[in-house]
Design a protein around this motif. Structure first.
Motif, PDB file in Angstrom:
ATOM      1  N   GLU A 252     -13.467  -6.319   9.140  1.00 57.08           N
ATOM      2  CA  GLU A 252     -14.260  -6.381   7.919  1.00 57.08           C
ATOM      3  C   GLU A 252     -14.566  -4.989   7.386  1.00 57.08           C
ATOM      4  O   GLU A 252     -14.836  -4.070   8.162  1.00 57.08           O
ATOM      5  CB  GLU A 252     -15.583  -7.119   8.162  1.00 57.08           C
ATOM      6  CG  GLU A 252     -15.420  -8.595   8.467  1.00 57.08           C
ATOM      7  CD  GLU A 252     -16.760  -9.309   8.560  1.00 57.08           C
ATOM      8  OE1 GLU A 252     -16.783 -10.544   8.389  1.00 57.08           O
ATOM      9  OE2 GLU A 252     -17.778  -8.623   8.809  1.00 57.08           O
ATOM     10  N   THR A 253     -14.510  -4.861   6.063  1.00 57.63           N
ATOM     11  CA  THR A 253     -14.863  -3.617   5.396  1.00 57.63           C
ATOM     12  C   THR A 253     -16.036  -3.882   4.460  1.00 57.63           C
ATOM     13  O   THR A 253     -15.992  -4.823   3.657  1.00 57.63           O
ATOM     14  CB  THR A 253     -13.681  -3.068   4.572  1.00 57.63           C
ATOM     15  OG1 THR A 253     -12.564  -2.864   5.436  1.00 57.63           O
ATOM     16  CG2 THR A 253     -14.058  -1.768   3.890  1.00 57.63           C
ATOM     17  N   TYR A 254     -17.077  -3.074   4.589  1.00 56.83           N
ATOM     18  CA  TYR A 254     -18.276  -3.213   3.745  1.00 56.83           C
ATOM     19  C   TYR A 254     -18.266  -2.129   2.671  1.00 56.83           C
ATOM     20  O   TYR A 254     -17.889  -0.989   2.929  1.00 56.83           O
ATOM     21  CB  TYR A 254     -19.562  -3.059   4.577  1.00 56.83           C
ATOM     22  CG  TYR A 254     -19.883  -4.252   5.448  1.00 56.83           C
ATOM     23  CD1 TYR A 254     -20.918  -5.129   5.110  1.00 56.83           C
ATOM     24  CD2 TYR A 254     -19.171  -4.505   6.610  1.00 56.83           C
ATOM     25  CE1 TYR A 254     -21.228  -6.229   5.906  1.00 56.83           C
ATOM     26  CE2 TYR A 254     -19.461  -5.599   7.424  1.00 56.83           C
ATOM     27  CZ  TYR A 254     -20.491  -6.444   7.056  1.00 56.83           C
ATOM     28  OH  TYR A 254     -20.788  -7.533   7.847  1.00 56.83           O
ATOM     29  N   ARG A 255     -18.710  -2.508   1.480  1.00 57.71           N
ATOM     30  CA  ARG A 255     -18.894  -1.529   0.407  1.00 57.71           C
ATOM     31  C   ARG A 255     -20.200  -1.830  -0.300  1.00 57.71           C
ATOM     32  O   ARG A 255     -20.433  -2.961  -0.745  1.00 57.71           O
ATOM     33  CB  ARG A 255     -17.750  -1.591  -0.609  1.00 57.71           C
ATOM     34  CG  ARG A 255     -17.816  -0.484  -1.654  1.00 57.71           C
ATOM     35  CD  ARG A 255     -16.766  -0.650  -2.730  1.00 57.71           C
ATOM     36  NE  ARG A 255     -17.154  -1.688  -3.680  1.00 57.71           N
ATOM     37  CZ  ARG A 255     -17.937  -1.481  -4.740  1.00 57.71           C
ATOM     38  NH1 ARG A 255     -18.445  -0.274  -4.976  1.00 57.71           N
ATOM     39  NH2 ARG A 255     -18.239  -2.458  -5.556  1.00 57.71           N
ATOM     40  N   GLN A 256     -21.064  -0.823  -0.391  1.00 58.03           N
ATOM     41  CA  GLN A 256     -22.335  -1.009  -1.072  1.00 58.03           C
ATOM     42  C   GLN A 256     -22.107  -1.139  -2.573  1.00 58.03           C
ATOM     43  O   GLN A 256     -21.480  -0.278  -3.193  1.00 58.03           O
ATOM     44  CB  GLN A 256     -23.276   0.167  -0.789  1.00 58.03           C
ATOM     45  CG  GLN A 256     -23.736   0.268   0.658  1.00 58.03           C
ATOM     46  CD  GLN A 256     -24.611  -0.910   1.071  1.00 58.03           C
ATOM     47  OE1 GLN A 256     -25.294  -1.503   0.241  1.00 58.03           O
ATOM     48  NE2 GLN A 256     -24.578  -1.244   2.349  1.00 58.03           N
ATOM     49  N   VAL A 257     -22.602  -2.230  -3.150  1.00 54.12           N
ATOM     50  CA  VAL A 257     -22.541  -2.413  -4.595  1.00 54.12           C
ATOM     51  C   VAL A 257     -23.727  -1.715  -5.254  1.00 54.12           C
ATOM     52  O   VAL A 257     -23.599  -1.094  -6.302  1.00 54.12           O
ATOM     53  CB  VAL A 257     -22.530  -3.915  -4.952  1.00 54.12           C
ATOM     54  CG1 VAL A 257     -22.520  -4.107  -6.467  1.00 54.12           C
ATOM     55  CG2 VAL A 257     -21.318  -4.594  -4.328  1.00 54.12           C
ATOM     56  N   GLY A 258     -24.900  -1.817  -4.627  1.00 54.33           N
ATOM     57  CA  GLY A 258     -26.094  -1.173  -5.143  1.00 54.33           C
ATOM     58  C   GLY A 258     -27.298  -2.071  -5.032  1.00 54.33           C
ATOM     59  O   GLY A 258     -27.287  -3.086  -4.305  1.00 54.33           O
ATOM     60  N   TYR A 259     -28.375  -1.695  -5.715  1.00 52.91           N
ATOM     61  CA  TYR A 259     -29.600  -2.478  -5.740  1.00 52.91           C
ATOM     62  C   TYR A 259     -29.608  -3.354  -6.990  1.00 52.91           C
ATOM     63  O   TYR A 259     -29.446  -2.864  -8.106  1.00 52.91           O
ATOM     64  CB  TYR A 259     -30.822  -1.563  -5.716  1.00 52.91           C
ATOM     65  CG  TYR A 259     -30.964  -0.777  -4.439  1.00 52.91           C
ATOM     66  CD1 TYR A 259     -31.176  -1.417  -3.229  1.00 52.91           C
ATOM     67  CD2 TYR A 259     -30.877   0.617  -4.446  1.00 52.91           C
ATOM     68  CE1 TYR A 259     -31.300  -0.697  -2.048  1.00 52.91           C
ATOM     69  CE2 TYR A 259     -31.001   1.350  -3.276  1.00 52.91           C
ATOM     70  CZ  TYR A 259     -31.214   0.677  -2.079  1.00 52.91           C
ATOM     71  OH  TYR A 259     -31.330   1.392  -0.921  1.00 52.91           O
ATOM     72  N   SER A 260     -29.822  -4.634  -6.783  1.00 48.41           N
ATOM     73  CA  SER A 260     -29.717  -5.609  -7.870  1.00 48.41           C
ATOM     74  C   SER A 260     -31.012  -5.702  -8.659  1.00 48.41           C
ATOM     75  O   SER A 260     -31.812  -6.620  -8.473  1.00 48.41           O
ATOM     76  CB  SER A 260     -29.339  -6.979  -7.302  1.00 48.41           C
ATOM     77  OG  SER A 260     -29.378  -7.975  -8.290  1.00 48.41           O
ATOM     78  N   ALA A 261     -31.225  -4.773  -9.592  1.00 49.51           N
ATOM     79  CA  ALA A 261     -32.360  -4.892 -10.508  1.00 49.51           C
ATOM     80  C   ALA A 261     -32.080  -5.968 -11.546  1.00 49.51           C
ATOM     81  O   ALA A 261     -32.994  -6.577 -12.101  1.00 49.51           O
ATOM     82  CB  ALA A 261     -32.627  -3.560 -11.202  1.00 49.51           C
ATOM     83  N   MET A 262     -30.794  -6.205 -11.814  1.00 47.06           N
ATOM     84  CA  MET A 262     -30.335  -7.278 -12.686  1.00 47.06           C
ATOM     85  C   MET A 262     -29.242  -8.034 -11.937  1.00 47.06           C
ATOM     86  O   MET A 262     -28.664  -7.505 -10.974  1.00 47.06           O
ATOM     87  CB  MET A 262     -29.807  -6.708 -14.007  1.00 47.06           C
ATOM     88  CG  MET A 262     -30.825  -5.898 -14.784  1.00 47.06           C
ATOM     89  SD  MET A 262     -30.255  -5.425 -16.451  1.00 47.06           S
ATOM     90  CE  MET A 262     -28.921  -4.279 -16.058  1.00 47.06           C
ATOM     91  N   PRO A 263     -28.926  -9.265 -12.338  1.00 46.72           N
ATOM     92  CA  PRO A 263     -27.897 -10.019 -11.621  1.00 46.72           C
ATOM     93  C   PRO A 263     -26.570  -9.274 -11.542  1.00 46.72           C
ATOM     94  O   PRO A 263     -26.117  -8.670 -12.517  1.00 46.72           O
ATOM     95  CB  PRO A 263     -27.778 -11.310 -12.436  1.00 46.72           C
ATOM     96  CG  PRO A 263     -29.126 -11.480 -13.057  1.00 46.72           C
ATOM     97  CD  PRO A 263     -29.580 -10.082 -13.384  1.00 46.72           C
TER      98      PRO A 263
END
Length: 316
Positions: A252-263
């Motif tokens: 498995e490879t993880y990648r941070q998308v970010g913090y979901s302030a919006m959907p």
């Protein structure tokens, strides 16, 4: 020669100012296109999966938009389109936040990409314009921007909401991991030189008595207290952290998308569904907060303009 250089400077300044209104107009147009796409998904007979969380700040945002969570795609479209200050009372600097995930088609992902490009171009244009006013105080620079936006027909444009990017997954992941990051306080050590430089930037002409008084306090600070300056920044809301997971023969490879302030917009499968994702509570549960020795700070800051406190000298 001096008059020529001044005229040249004014010409450059005017060019920077003239670039902003069309970029802002394009930003509003792109926002309307994305909202229309999301509203079409809401009305589509085909089901599209959504997962919106409802912590208190998200319910408050929905109420300010006069929308409900029963219509998640229409709610998200309204949130993305809220580029102006809301009429309701509150901190004008704050932004409306609703965390979660939406499954959308590639056409909607493309519209979101275009909107992010337009947001970045507008933000850069405003930054360039303010940089050209570097000799003025921060309030004067902000006022110049507000006057420019007002003249362009957008007096209530909320810059933070105009700037913030829409998170999306360019490629459909195999799974999505969600986790709450609780509200937190950041405390960092700062130097006298850093504080002085920041205060000068806030008031380069020395015309603000409040800033000048804080510079005086800083200059009078004894040498043995220089190491006790701490800047405090508070993140009052919890953040929903989003990570993509991709699986192959290697694992498995993880990648941070970010913090979901919006959907977060995620490419849907052929059934309009999201990838497997973590279910979390609507808000973080209570827990013991780790006590930090650096929290031994006075109630009032030494330098309010910078949120800098003078730590008690006997704390360790």
């Amino acid at each position: 020669m001096r008059k020529f250089l001044y005229a040249l400077e004014m010409t450059d300044h005017q060019k920077l100012a003239a670039a902003i209104p069309p970029l802002l107009e394009k930003l509003y147009t792109s926002t309307a296109a994305l909202r229309c796409s999301l509203e079409q998904l809401q009305e589509s007979p085909r089901p599209w999966q959504s997962y919106l969380l409802q912590p208190p700040f998200a319910r408050d945002a929905a109420a300010q938009l006069d929308m409900t969570f029963d219509r998640p795609f229409a709610l998200t479209g309204a949130l993305f389109a809220q580029l102006n200050y809301c009429d309701t009372a509150g901190d004008a600097r704050s932004t409306l936040q609703i965390p979660g995930l939406l499954a959308v088609p590639e056409s909607t992902i493309a519209l979101a990409r275009q909107l992010n490009t337009d947001k970045a171009a507008f933000a850069q244009a405003v930054s360039d314009f303010k940089s050209a006013l570097k000799d003025r105080t921060a309030p004067e620079r902000d006022l110049s921007v507000r006057e420019l936006l007002s003249a362009a027909g957008y007096p209530r444009a909320h810059l933070r909401q105009c700037y913030r990017q829409i998170l999306l997954c360019p490629k459909r992941p195999d799974a999505i991991a969600l986790s709450w990051i609780k509200a937190r306080k950041s405390i960092r050590k700062v130097t006298v030189q850093w504080c002085e430089r920041k205060l000068v930037q806030l008031d380069p002409q020395g015309a603000d008595p409040g800033i000048q008084y804080q510079r005086h306090l800083l200059a009078e600070l004894p040498n043995n207290r220089h190491d006790d300056l701490r800047q405090v920044q508070v993140q009052s809301r919890p953040n929903l952290q989003v990570a993509e997971i991709f699986r192959d023969d290697q694992g498995e490879t993880y990648r941070q998308v970010g913090y979901s302030a919006m959907p977060v917009l995620v490419p849907a499968d052929e059934r309009g569904q999201l990838p497997d994702f973590t279910r979390v509570d609507h808000q973080p549960g209570p827990g013991r907060r780790r006590q930090r020795r650096d929290l031994a700070l006075p109630t009032e800051p030494l330098l309010p303009a910078l949120r800098v406190f003078l730590r008690q000298s006997d704390s360790t």
